[in-house]
Write a protein that holds these residues in place. Structure first.
Motif, mmCIF file in Angstrom:
data_model
loop_
_atom_site.group_PDB
_atom_site.id
_atom_site.type_symbol
_atom_site.label_atom_id
_atom_site.label_comp_id
_atom_site.label_asym_id
_atom_site.label_seq_id
_atom_site.Cartn_x
_atom_site.Cartn_y
_atom_site.Cartn_z
ATOM 1 N N THR A 9 0.819 -1.222 0.000
ATOM 2 C CA THR A 9 0.000 0.000 0.000
ATOM 3 C C THR A 9 0.846 1.263 0.000
ATOM 4 O O THR A 9 0.316 2.365 -0.072
ATOM 5 C CB THR A 9 -0.923 0.012 1.237
ATOM 6 N N ARG A 12 1.923 2.772 -4.217
ATOM 7 C CA ARG A 12 0.904 2.838 -5.257
ATOM 8 C C ARG A 12 0.242 4.203 -5.307
ATOM 9 O O ARG A 12 0.211 4.946 -4.324
ATOM 10 C CB ARG A 12 -0.148 1.753 -5.031
ATOM 11 N N PHE A 16 -4.987 1.035 -1.377
ATOM 12 C CA PHE A 16 -5.641 -0.244 -1.687
ATOM 13 C C PHE A 16 -5.295 -1.233 -0.587
ATOM 14 O O PHE A 16 -4.187 -1.746 -0.519
ATOM 15 C CB PHE A 16 -5.137 -0.740 -3.046
ATOM 16 N N GLN A 41 -4.684 -9.844 -6.413
ATOM 17 C CA GLN A 41 -4.795 -8.470 -5.954
ATOM 18 C C GLN A 41 -4.083 -7.474 -6.879
ATOM 19 O O GLN A 41 -4.574 -6.350 -7.093
ATOM 20 C CB GLN A 41 -4.286 -8.308 -4.515
ATOM 21 N N ASP A 42 -2.940 -7.860 -7.460
ATOM 22 C CA ASP A 42 -2.248 -6.943 -8.361
ATOM 23 C C ASP A 42 -3.071 -6.698 -9.623
ATOM 24 O O ASP A 42 -3.139 -5.572 -10.127
ATOM 25 C CB ASP A 42 -0.872 -7.506 -8.737
ATOM 26 N N TYR A 45 -5.939 -4.355 -8.743
ATOM 27 C CA TYR A 45 -5.481 -2.971 -8.606
ATOM 28 C C TYR A 45 -5.280 -2.322 -9.970
ATOM 29 O O TYR A 45 -5.792 -1.231 -10.244
ATOM 30 C CB TYR A 45 -4.177 -2.907 -7.801
ATOM 31 N N ALA A 49 -7.716 0.652 -11.205
ATOM 32 C CA ALA A 49 -7.097 1.972 -11.035
ATOM 33 C C ALA A 49 -7.618 2.954 -12.075
ATOM 34 O O ALA A 49 -7.805 4.150 -11.788
ATOM 35 C CB ALA A 49 -5.575 1.858 -11.130
ATOM 36 N N PHE A 60 -9.465 3.287 -2.925
ATOM 37 C CA PHE A 60 -10.395 2.272 -3.406
ATOM 38 C C PHE A 60 -11.683 2.283 -2.602
ATOM 39 O O PHE A 60 -12.764 2.051 -3.138
ATOM 40 C CB PHE A 60 -9.739 0.883 -3.354
#
Length: 290
Positions: A9, A12, A16, A41-42, A45, A49, A60
């Protein structure tokens, strides 16, 4: 340390958290039946995004709050589209099209041979079905194809029928010459499928989790390939159960190479290589009762 607690977190653009990721997993499951793996999760994101930028959010949690609060149908559609994977190609898993051609040839009558391509993506699969039909019957085949997908963006792409030339590089030259037109001007470097293929296909948005599908046909073939892997087993079973009501008694279900339906043997029996018949079917594939 589990997968969720490893979300980075600090580096980024948007905040998130593990809780945000779990919330996305819950929302996409409830809305589209998709079971996101904890290791995605990547991907989540990077895909979402863009939606945060479009809606001027920094976290988020803010975006997800707005999504749930507003009930904005367009944003829900964008949310689902962003998380939908659309990997496809012309004549992917080619043995299925050989079997389909054989199934068409064995048709006992000439009523329209009906196919539902339930994960049409950008159109390569339904156009491969249409090419197969033309190769079996000629340029005006007695075939009707419904091409559906959850993602409206890829459906629009498929309906246009325009692709970069590299998408057809692996096809036989004869197929390319017969079924595609080379682009000129601002379409140079692209190919367009011929109108006789497009006439065979009706594109429409269908969410496989919807309680009522806008379909009344009895299909000779249903292509549902590399879709079930995104659903859990109970959801898969419900969809397969609904397929049986739309599939001709001697029709075939074509699945993806990484899918199997051993949990649904009461509904479908395997004919080998990810092709299935209804469990109660007793005639040979491609035949019909007199």
């Amino acid at each position: 340390m589990d997968a969720l607690s490893r979300i980075d977190t600090g580096t980024r653009e948007f905040e998130f958290t593990p809780q945000d990721f779990e919330r996305v997993r819950t929302l996409i499951y409830k809305h589209a039946g998709i079971s996101l793996s904890p290791v995605k999760q990547d991907m989540v994101y990077s895909r979402l995004a863009r939606r945060l930028r479009a809606n001027n959010h920094k976290r988020f949690a803010e975006y997800l709050d707005q999504l749930e609060r507003s009930g904005d149908a367009a944003e829900w559609e964008a949310f689902v589209n962003a998380l939908t994977t659309n990997l496809t190609s012309f004549f992917r898993e080619a043995h299925h099209f050989d079997l389909l051609a054989d199934q068409m040839r064995k048709s006992a009558d000439r009523r329209p041979f009906k196919i539902w391509c339930s994960a049409a993506s950008t159109g390569e699969e339904p156009y491969s079905l249409a090419i197969t039909a033309c190769e079996v019957f000629g340029n005006n085949p007695p075939v009707q194809i419904i091409a559906s997908d959850l993602d409206t963006n890829v459906l629009a792409h498929g309906q246009k029928g325009v692709y970069t030339a590299d998408r057809v590089e692996r096809l036989d030259k004869e197929r390319v010459q017969r079924f595609f037109l080379r682009g000129t001007g601002d379409q140079e470097g692209h190919v367009r499928v011929r109108p006789e293929l497009q006439r065979l296909i009706t594109f429409k948005q269908i969410n496989l989790l919807e309680p009522g599908w806008p379909l009344r046909e009895s299909f000779d073939a249903i292509f549902c390939r590399n879709v079930m892997i995104y659903f859990d087993k109970p959801t898969q079973f419900k969809i397969l159960e609904r397929f049986t009501g739309l599939l001709h008694p001697q029709g075939l279900l074509y699945a993806g190479h990484s899918e199997n339906f051993i949990h649904a043997v009461s509904l479908f029996k395997s004919l080998g290589r990810t092709v299935y018949a209804r469990a109660e079917a007793s005639l040979a594939p491609g035949t019909r009762k007199p």
